[in-house]
Design an enzyme around this catalytic site. Structure first.
Site, PDB file in Angstrom:
ATOM      1  N   ASP A 236     -48.200 -44.530 -34.359  1.00 35.21           N
ATOM      2  CA  ASP A 236     -48.039 -43.078 -34.386  1.00 35.21           C
ATOM      3  C   ASP A 236     -49.370 -42.450 -34.787  1.00 35.21           C
ATOM      4  O   ASP A 236     -50.395 -43.142 -34.882  1.00 35.21           O
ATOM      5  CB  ASP A 236     -46.897 -42.659 -35.316  1.00 35.21           C
ATOM      6  CG  ASP A 236     -47.215 -42.872 -36.791  1.00 35.21           C
ATOM      7  OD1 ASP A 236     -48.266 -43.479 -37.126  1.00 35.21           O
ATOM      8  OD2 ASP A 236     -46.416 -42.424 -37.638  1.00 35.21           O
TER       9      ASP A 236
ATOM     10  N   GLU B 262     -36.490 -40.894 -36.287  1.00 35.74           N
ATOM     11  CA  GLU B 262     -37.661 -41.020 -35.418  1.00 35.74           C
ATOM     12  C   GLU B 262     -37.711 -39.898 -34.378  1.00 35.74           C
ATOM     13  O   GLU B 262     -38.779 -39.380 -34.067  1.00 35.74           O
ATOM     14  CB  GLU B 262     -37.675 -42.386 -34.733  1.00 35.74           C
ATOM     15  CG  GLU B 262     -38.027 -43.551 -35.643  1.00 35.74           C
ATOM     16  CD  GLU B 262     -39.428 -43.459 -36.224  1.00 35.74           C
ATOM     17  OE1 GLU B 262     -40.285 -42.773 -35.636  1.00 35.74           O
ATOM     18  OE2 GLU B 262     -39.673 -44.080 -37.269  1.00 35.74           O
TER      19      GLU B 262
ATOM     20  N   TYR C 104     -43.359 -45.524 -28.193  1.00 37.87           N
ATOM     21  CA  TYR C 104     -43.512 -45.536 -29.655  1.00 37.87           C
ATOM     22  C   TYR C 104     -42.153 -45.620 -30.341  1.00 37.87           C
ATOM     23  O   TYR C 104     -41.938 -46.451 -31.241  1.00 37.87           O
ATOM     24  CB  TYR C 104     -44.251 -44.292 -30.152  1.00 37.87           C
ATOM     25  CG  TYR C 104     -43.959 -44.061 -31.621  1.00 37.87           C
ATOM     26  CD1 TYR C 104     -44.543 -44.871 -32.586  1.00 37.87           C
ATOM     27  CD2 TYR C 104     -43.023 -43.112 -32.031  1.00 37.87           C
ATOM     28  CE1 TYR C 104     -44.231 -44.720 -33.936  1.00 37.87           C
ATOM     29  CE2 TYR C 104     -42.702 -42.955 -33.372  1.00 37.87           C
ATOM     30  CZ  TYR C 104     -43.311 -43.761 -34.320  1.00 37.87           C
ATOM     31  OH  TYR C 104     -42.973 -43.620 -35.640  1.00 37.87           O
TER      32      TYR C 104
END
Length: 357
Positions: free
Chosen positions: A150, A49, A132
């Site tokens: 996203d 990520e 996020y």
């Protein structure tokens, strides 16, 4: 907020339809587990990520493989040298992510016994982890229900509900819609399914609506204009800066400097330059008097907030004392091991092509 009717049947259908599609069509990615095969390694989810922020999947895959082969867990990564980490990251861009990656690994080892916390709130307290990323890790790695949004998910949700508010103002509205359709169970698979849908079928241009499992519940498809979403305001022109990089060569060695610990490309090896930055041009002054020769072509490089047009000037350095700026000699035949940022890799190619060797 647009007048969109949210019936339980419709919002439930979205999750059910998409998860059924994901069971069959999920992308095989090295940091994932296939549907039904359990949860992914939190270290892998976190690392991927961070790497994927503002970077494509195809660019990340080889870096992820090298990192996980070299540093298999938080403890090993936390123990590595800063310079080794930055060198391994070189070419992936947005280098603040690499510095925060190391800070985060060390915090996890020092404060959490080498294991990521499993809640969004605790994750957001770690270096480099924003809302996020915290939501993605909590849902994908730990099975927590979290609302993950996203860029791909923004596009899918904008089209599903024909959200006419332009980005970035639409972000809270998009998150609210994503919250409505995110299931209580399997929210991690659902988030990854939404990402896959946006990365493939629901593409920016020419979305393949006939293949989409959500076609029957998509407002933009019903209206016949999916490419109109998400609505975006016109982009401001990216400013163009100018600068110069200086190639100092002695035999088969080139003089490299270490950039400052803060700011652009912080703490990375680089060629000396004339002080260009995001807000101003370089001063065109070499680091010391010498016979400097300018080489062609100039280098064009795009950063997130500005573009840089950089010249390359070269000089030969005699045997004896080192240049009067702090740095180190580096064999030009092993520059691939120096961890130079992409910008300076471009500069080395110009200098080496000039015949200075």
């Amino acid at each position: 907020m647009p007048n969109v009717q949210h019936s339980d049947q419709k919002t439930g259908d979205i999750a059910a339809l998409l998860l059924a599609h994901y069971d069959v069509h999920a992308r095989d990615l090295p940091w994932r587990k296939r549907p039904g095969q359990g949860r992914a390694d939190p270290y892998h989810v976190w690392l991927s990520e961070i790497m994927l922020q503002q970077t494509t999947v195809m660019a990340v895959i080889p870096y992820f493989a090298r990192f996980t082969d070299r540093w298999t867990n938080f403890a090993e990564l936390a123990a590595c040298e800063d310079a080794d980490l930055m060198a391994a990251w070189a070419g992936l861009g947005y280098y603040a992510r690499a510095r925060n990656l190391l800070k985060c690994a060390r915090t996890v080892v020092e404060e959490h016994d080498g294991r990521l916390p499993d809640s969004e709130d605790a994750l957001k307290k770690l270096p480099g982890i924003g809302p996020y990323t915290a939501a993605a890790i909590a849902s994908i790695a730990f099975g927590r229900r979290a609302v993950v949004v996203d860029a791909n998910i923004e596009r899918v949700v904008s089209r599903l509900f024909a959200i006419s508010t332009p980005l970035p103002q639409a972000k809270p509205e998009i998150a609210a819609h994503m919250d409505i359709i995110t299931p209580e169970e399997n929210s991690g698979d659902f988030a990854q399914a939404m990402m896959d849908l946006g990365a493939g079928i629901c593409s920016v241009k020419a979305p393949a609506c006939v293949q989409c499992p959500l076609q029957s519940v998509c407002e933009a498809y019903r209206d016949g204009n999916p490419e109109a979403y998400p609505v975006k305001l016109p982009k401001k022109a990216r400013p163009v800066r100018t600068g110069t990089a200086f190639w100092i060569q002695r035999g088969d060695d080139v003089w490299l400097v270490r950039r400052k610990d803060s700011g652009m490309l912080a703490a990375m090896r680089a060629l000396p330059d004339d002080g260009w930055n995001a807000k101003s041009d370089g001063n065109m002054c070499p680091p010391f008097p010498a016979k400097w020769e300018q080489r062609s072509p100039a280098i064009s490089h795009i950063f997130s907030h500005f573009s840089l047009e950089m010249e390359v000037a070269v000089t030969a350095w005699p045997d004896g004392p080192n240049p009067p700026i702090e740095g180190e000699w580096w064999d030009v035949n092993s520059l691939d091991k120096a961890g130079l940022p992409t910008l300076f890799i471009k500069a080395t190619k110009v200098a080496l092509a000039s015949g200075e060797r």
